[in-house]
Design a protein around this motif. Structure first.
Motif, mmCIF file in Angstrom:
data_model
loop_
_atom_site.group_PDB
_atom_site.id
_atom_site.type_symbol
_atom_site.label_atom_id
_atom_site.label_comp_id
_atom_site.label_asym_id
_atom_site.label_seq_id
_atom_site.Cartn_x
_atom_site.Cartn_y
_atom_site.Cartn_z
ATOM 1 N N UNK A 49 0.821 -1.215 0.000
ATOM 2 C CA UNK A 49 0.000 0.000 0.000
ATOM 3 C C UNK A 49 0.855 1.265 0.000
ATOM 4 N N UNK A 50 2.151 1.126 0.303
ATOM 5 C CA UNK A 50 3.056 2.284 0.322
ATOM 6 C C UNK A 50 3.686 2.566 -1.042
ATOM 7 N N UNK A 51 3.451 1.695 -2.003
ATOM 8 C CA UNK A 51 4.127 1.822 -3.296
ATOM 9 C C UNK A 51 3.896 3.189 -3.931
ATOM 10 N N UNK A 52 4.979 3.764 -4.453
ATOM 11 C CA UNK A 52 4.904 5.053 -5.124
ATOM 12 C C UNK A 52 5.320 6.230 -4.269
ATOM 13 N N UNK A 53 5.350 6.058 -2.949
ATOM 14 C CA UNK A 53 5.726 7.175 -2.073
ATOM 15 C C UNK A 53 7.213 7.481 -2.217
ATOM 16 N N UNK A 54 7.528 8.705 -2.639
ATOM 17 C CA UNK A 54 8.913 9.098 -2.847
ATOM 18 C C UNK A 54 9.508 8.609 -4.142
ATOM 19 N N UNK A 55 8.705 7.964 -4.974
ATOM 20 C CA UNK A 55 9.215 7.399 -6.223
ATOM 21 C C UNK A 55 9.382 8.446 -7.316
ATOM 22 N N UNK A 56 8.419 9.373 -7.402
ATOM 23 C CA UNK A 56 8.471 10.370 -8.473
ATOM 24 C C UNK A 56 8.465 11.802 -7.942
ATOM 25 N N UNK A 57 8.680 11.958 -6.619
ATOM 26 C CA UNK A 57 8.720 13.282 -6.014
ATOM 27 C C UNK A 57 9.321 13.197 -4.615
ATOM 28 N N UNK A 58 10.225 14.114 -4.318
ATOM 29 C CA UNK A 58 10.826 14.156 -2.979
ATOM 30 C C UNK A 58 9.798 14.584 -1.937
ATOM 31 N N UNK A 59 8.847 15.414 -2.344
ATOM 32 C CA UNK A 59 7.832 15.924 -1.417
ATOM 33 C C UNK A 59 6.971 14.813 -0.819
ATOM 34 N N UNK A 60 6.800 13.751 -1.573
ATOM 35 C CA UNK A 60 5.925 12.668 -1.135
ATOM 36 C C UNK A 60 6.688 11.507 -0.513
ATOM 37 N N UNK A 61 7.996 11.679 -0.307
ATOM 38 C CA UNK A 61 8.814 10.621 0.279
ATOM 39 C C UNK A 61 8.502 10.445 1.763
ATOM 40 N N UNK A 62 8.875 9.301 2.318
ATOM 41 C CA UNK A 62 8.734 9.079 3.757
ATOM 42 C C UNK A 62 9.633 10.056 4.507
ATOM 43 N N UNK A 63 9.061 10.811 5.414
ATOM 44 C CA UNK A 63 9.807 11.853 6.125
ATOM 45 C C UNK A 63 10.754 11.253 7.154
ATOM 46 N N UNK A 64 11.919 11.893 7.297
ATOM 47 C CA UNK A 64 12.883 11.574 8.356
ATOM 48 C C UNK A 64 13.105 10.068 8.490
ATOM 49 N N UNK A 65 13.343 9.416 7.364
ATOM 50 C CA UNK A 65 13.481 7.957 7.328
ATOM 51 C C UNK A 65 14.816 7.580 6.691
ATOM 52 N N UNK A 66 15.513 6.612 7.299
ATOM 53 C CA UNK A 66 16.807 6.167 6.765
ATOM 54 C C UNK A 66 16.902 4.656 6.618
ATOM 55 N N UNK A 67 15.781 3.962 6.753
ATOM 56 C CA UNK A 67 15.784 2.520 6.555
ATOM 57 C C UNK A 67 14.400 1.992 6.231
ATOM 58 N N UNK A 68 14.370 0.948 5.415
ATOM 59 C CA UNK A 68 13.118 0.290 5.040
ATOM 60 C C UNK A 68 13.291 -1.224 5.150
ATOM 61 N N UNK A 69 12.184 -1.927 5.410
ATOM 62 C CA UNK A 69 12.194 -3.377 5.229
ATOM 63 C C UNK A 69 10.795 -3.869 4.892
ATOM 64 N N UNK A 70 10.730 -5.044 4.258
ATOM 65 C CA UNK A 70 9.448 -5.620 3.848
ATOM 66 C C UNK A 70 9.623 -7.100 3.576
ATOM 67 N N UNK A 71 8.511 -7.837 3.601
ATOM 68 C CA UNK A 71 8.529 -9.223 3.123
ATOM 69 C C UNK A 71 7.501 -9.409 2.016
ATOM 70 N N UNK A 72 7.052 -8.288 1.454
ATOM 71 C CA UNK A 72 6.035 -8.333 0.409
ATOM 72 C C UNK A 72 6.658 -8.184 -0.970
ATOM 73 N N UNK A 73 6.062 -8.863 -1.929
ATOM 74 C CA UNK A 73 6.522 -8.773 -3.320
ATOM 75 C C UNK A 73 6.031 -7.481 -3.964
ATOM 76 N N UNK A 74 6.725 -7.099 -5.042
ATOM 77 C CA UNK A 74 6.259 -5.977 -5.837
ATOM 78 C C UNK A 74 6.517 -4.617 -5.249
#
Length: 274
Positions: free
Chosen positions: A91-116
Motif C-alpha cells: 500500500x506504500x508503493x509510489x511514495x517518494x518514487x516520483x517526487x521528494x515531497x511525497x517521500x517518507x519523512x525523516x526515514x533512513x531505513x526500510x524493510x518488507x517481506x512483500x513482493x512488488x
C-alpha cells in the motif's frame, strides 16, 4: 570476493543473492547512462540536490526499465542521517518514487517481506546496507553515514527483525560501495562517538594520521556493529568499491565538494503473481 558485480554501466548487482533467491533484485546504481548534465552528469537519481526534475524522472524511468521494476512500485525517503526504520507494504508503493515531497519523512531505513515493492535510498559516500533473511523472505536497506553508523542503524535493523521473529543468525547483510578509509578523514569529535560504540571491541576501524585527524573505515565499523548484534561473520559481505576513489563510476559528496548527484540503492522481490 567482491559481492557487487558490474551488471550494466548503470548499476552493480548483489549477484550471489540474486542467483540464490530467484525474483530478488538488489544493488546500487552508478553515475553512468542518464540524462542529467553539469555536476549531475549523468545518472543522478536524487530529487533533492538541485538537478532538473525532469532529468531525475527520466533517469528513474530508465533504471526502472533496466531492472524491470516500475517506478510506481518504488518507495523513497527524505533521509536525515538518523535511525528511523519503517516496515513497508504494497500500500506504500509510489511514495517518494516520483517526487521528494511525497517521500517518507525523516526515514533512513526500510524493510518488507512483500513482493512488488522496491525499497530505495540515495547515496554519495554514505554506506548502503542491505539485509535479507531468506527463510522469512524479509529484505531491508539502510543509509549509514557517520551519524547513522555511530547511532547504530545497523543494530536497530537487526533488533526490529528480531521483533518480527527473525534471529540474527538467520540474517545476511551486504555492505555496499561507499567512501573508503583512505578517503574519509574525520576529527576527534567523530572518533569520540566511534569509541563510545566500540568500547569493548579490540579492533578499531580508525587510524590516527596527525593531531586530531583520523582515517575512519565506515564499512568496517558497520561490520563490527552487525557482529555485536549477533549476525555471523560469514553472513556479512563487504564491498571494496569506493565512491570517492572511482570518479568514473560514482558520485562523491566529499570528492565533489558537495556539488554532485546521488546513486540509488535498491532491493525488492519481483511479483510472482498478480
Amino acid at each position: 570476493m567482491e559481492p557487487f558485480v558490474y551488471d550494466n554501466q548503470s548499476y552493480f548487482s548483489i549477484k550471489n543473492w540474486m542467483k540464490q533467491h530467484p525474483g530478488l533484485v538488489a544493488g546500487i546504481t552508478t553515475k553512468k547512462g542518464g540524462s542529467s548534465t553539469g555536476v549531475y552528469e549523468n545518472l543522478n537519481l536524487g530529487f533533492h540536490v538541485g538537478d532538473q526534475f525532469d532529468a531525475v524522472c527520466s533517469n528513474r524511468n530508465q533504471v526502472a526499465s533496466l531492472l524491470q521494476f516500475p517506478v510506481q512500485h518504488w518507495v523513497g525517503a527524505e533521509q536525515t542521517h538518523d535511525t528511523l526504520i519503517r516496515r513497508i507494504s504494497r500500500t506504500d508503493r509510489g511514495k517518494g518514487a516520483d517526487s521528494y515531497d511525497h517521500a517518507f519523512k525523516e526515514t533512513d531505513g526500510f524493510y518488507t517481506n512483500e513482493e512488488g515493492v522496491l525499497l530505495t535510498l540515495c547515496y554519495a559516500d554514505c554506506v548502503p546496507l542491505f539485509f535479507i533473511s531468506p527463510k522469512h523472505k524479509m529484505i531491508g536497506t539502510a543509509h549509514a553515514g557517520w551519524k547513522g553508523t555511530v547511532n547504530e542503524i545497523a543494530r536497530k535493523m537487526i533488533e526490529q527483525w528480531q521483533r518480527e521473529g527473525i534471529a540474527p543468525n538467520q540474517i545476511f547483510a551486504a555492505i555496499g560501495p561507499s567512501i573508503c578509509e583512505k578517503c574519509y578523514i574525520v576529527n576527534d569529535y567523530v572518533i569520540n562517538f566511534v569509541e563510545n560504540i566500540l568500547v569493548d571491541v579490540e579492533e578499531k576501524p580508525y587510524n590516527l594520521i596527525s593531531v586530531g585527524q583520523y582515517t575512519l573505515d565506515l564499512k568496517k565499523m558497520n561490520q563490527l556493529i552487525l557482529l555485536k548484534a549477533g549476525v555471523p561473520e560469514k553472513n556479512i559481505h563487504i564491498s571494496k568499491l569506493c565512491s570517492s576513489c572511482d570518479e568514473s563510476e560514482f558520485f562523491s559528496h566529499r570528492r565533489d565538494q558537495g556539488q554532485t548527484g546521488r546513486m540509488l540503492s535498491y532491493i525488492g522481490w519481483k511479483e510472482t503473481s498478480e
